[in-house]
Design an enzyme around this catalytic site. Sequence first.
Site, PDB file in Angstrom:
ATOM      1  N   GLY A  38       0.848  -1.153  -0.040  1.00 18.19           N
ATOM      2  CA  GLY A  38      -0.166  -0.096   0.022  1.00 18.19           C
ATOM      3  C   GLY A  38       0.754   1.231   0.020  1.00 18.19           C
TER       4      GLY A  38
ATOM      5  N   GLU B 184      -2.005   3.886 -13.795  1.00 18.16           N
ATOM      6  CA  GLU B 184      -2.965   2.677 -13.816  1.00 18.16           C
ATOM      7  C   GLU B 184      -4.381   3.159 -13.877  1.00 18.16           C
ATOM      8  OE1 GLU B 184      -1.493  -1.365 -12.264  1.00 18.16           O
ATOM      9  OE2 GLU B 184      -2.898  -0.708 -10.946  1.00 18.16           O
TER      10      GLU B 184
ATOM     11  N   ILE C 118      -9.913   1.408 -10.677  1.00 14.93           N
ATOM     12  CA  ILE C 118     -11.062   0.624 -11.039  1.00 14.93           C
ATOM     13  C   ILE C 118     -12.026   0.906  -9.785  1.00 14.93           C
ATOM     14  CG2 ILE C 118     -12.122  -1.809 -11.121  1.00 14.93           C
ATOM     15  CD1 ILE C 118      -9.631  -2.347 -12.742  1.00 14.93           C
TER      16      ILE C 118
ATOM     17  N   LYS D  55      -4.624  -4.817   3.959  1.00 17.73           N
ATOM     18  CA  LYS D  55      -5.547  -5.813   4.230  1.00 17.73           C
ATOM     19  C   LYS D  55      -5.839  -5.693   5.857  1.00 17.73           C
ATOM     20  CE  LYS D  55      -3.589  -8.418   0.481  1.00 17.73           C
ATOM     21  NZ  LYS D  55      -2.569  -9.627   0.085  1.00 17.73           N
TER      22      LYS D  55
ATOM     23  N   ASN E 246       3.225 -11.500  -5.251  1.00 20.22           N
ATOM     24  CA  ASN E 246       4.147 -11.519  -4.032  1.00 20.22           C
ATOM     25  C   ASN E 246       5.019 -12.872  -4.096  1.00 20.22           C
ATOM     26  OD1 ASN E 246       1.275 -10.181  -2.536  1.00 20.22           O
ATOM     27  ND2 ASN E 246       3.168  -9.242  -2.921  1.00 20.22           N
TER      28      ASN E 246
ATOM     29  N   ARG F  48       6.736 -14.705  -1.804  1.00 21.98           N
ATOM     30  CA  ARG F  48       6.668 -15.211  -0.294  1.00 21.98           C
ATOM     31  C   ARG F  48       5.513 -15.669   0.219  1.00 21.98           C
ATOM     32  NH1 ARG F  48       4.021 -11.281   1.685  1.00 21.98           N
ATOM     33  NH2 ARG F  48       3.841  -9.277   0.829  1.00 21.98           N
TER      34      ARG F  48
ATOM     35  N   VAL G 181       0.927 -12.970   4.843  1.00 19.90           N
ATOM     36  CA  VAL G 181       0.452 -13.029   6.032  1.00 19.90           C
ATOM     37  C   VAL G 181      -0.919 -13.980   6.399  1.00 19.90           C
ATOM     38  CG1 VAL G 181      -0.622 -11.210   7.916  1.00 19.90           C
ATOM     39  CG2 VAL G 181       1.111 -10.414   6.322  1.00 19.90           C
TER      40      VAL G 181
ATOM     41  N   ARG H 232      -6.787  -9.333  10.899  1.00 20.72           N
ATOM     42  CA  ARG H 232      -5.663  -9.047  11.671  1.00 20.72           C
ATOM     43  C   ARG H 232      -5.801  -7.979  13.063  1.00 20.72           C
ATOM     44  NH1 ARG H 232      -1.674  -7.601   6.364  1.00 20.72           N
ATOM     45  NH2 ARG H 232      -2.413  -9.407   5.025  1.00 20.72           N
TER      46      ARG H 232
END
Length: 445
Positions: free
Chosen positions: A164, A199, A202, A236, A289, A291, A294, A337
Amino acid sequence: MRKILVANRGEIALRIIKTCQAMAIETVAVYSEADQDMPFVKAASKAVCIGEGPVNKSYLRIEKILEVAKSESVDAVHPGYGFLSENAAFAKMVQEAGIIFIGPSPETIQLMGDKIIARQTMEKAGVPVVPGTVTGLMSIEEACAFAASIGYPVMLKASGGGGGIGMVLCENEQALVKSYASTKTRAMSYFGSDAVFVEKYIPEARHVEVQVFGDRYGNIVHLFERDCSIQRRHQKVVEESPSPFVSDSVRQNMYETAVKAARAVNYMNAGTIEFIVDENENFYFLEMNTRLQVEHPVTESITGLDLVKWQIFVARGEPLPLQQEEISSSGHAIEFRLYAEDPVRFLPSPGKLTAFKWSQQEGVRIDSGYEEGGTVTPFYDPMIAKCIFSGQTRSESLSAANRFFQHMQIEGIKTNVPLFLALLADEAFNEGRYTTSFLTKKLVK
């Protein structure tokens, strides 16, 4: 593989150590002075202090971490997520030291870390991308001309951005002109490159991602999707699977596209293909991503698989444990989270956890980095724990979450539990009707 160094902290370090213990693998934790009393330090087979609290004086000290890895004669390094997990130079240096890096190749990390090059790679592979500039922008005039050609609003993004950071919504040319220079400066400061691109924005979008896994034998599978549309400041907060929005036909198309995207870069180990989905279920590649995510426990809950164990299998040179037709999804899972932060303004709330208790329930998994009496310091991401709820249906998972947060005891700091309770009481959320702007529009003033 008998000994692994975990180059991370908090709940993800503890999560990795837990799987290593189950596989009878020794672990070496590295920690900062601020984290000396954290549970992951106590849980590791051995722990070594690598510096002061600030990340650039501890968890980002590549040379120091490599020094520990060599002196402890570890076989592999697991980077977790964040910190050095997507640092191609770190992965390369680990490999050059004769140590296994548990993740994709440094070349793949570098390729997908540059969002402009990643977009070009996906377009070449036939994966749909959000309409945007093909190369980095050379001037504000070029940015304005392109934005005018596709129409406002647009997103101005840093090519090296993530989490972000380095992305700005521009409603019109005036906003684009105003943000251009500062976004480039911020991009250089955070990511070491001032390359930016434009970009198409949307509106009323969903953020849906697909977990993928690959091995060195060319096997690539998907492990279904996660809907990550509940966000604050482009980060997120809640993730769930299956998505309550995506239809079965689009879901299947999304899986096939994600595997195609991973195959285009000969992907190995755990990765995630992120898509932005419009109101009509058209989906576009957002980023990859390289990796563990989370939110990986959501996938573990619906598949019954241990993704960290899969990462270790692949890093050891073994083929994927299961082929696509052998992988199935059952029920529903959702992750919240839990942050030490003001639930309205989202500002961190560090301090001592004077009370941190919850009741054990069936279908509830808590991946916590802290324990009662511990201290949340201002040096790191303020996430305290991940709370995952699973059931046969979405309704069962949401009911379990509501019961859990109603009775959870956390004292000494502010948390976002009140936000979760408001979310769980919201009719639209309960019906699965939400987008990435849901929190901003409905629950956060």
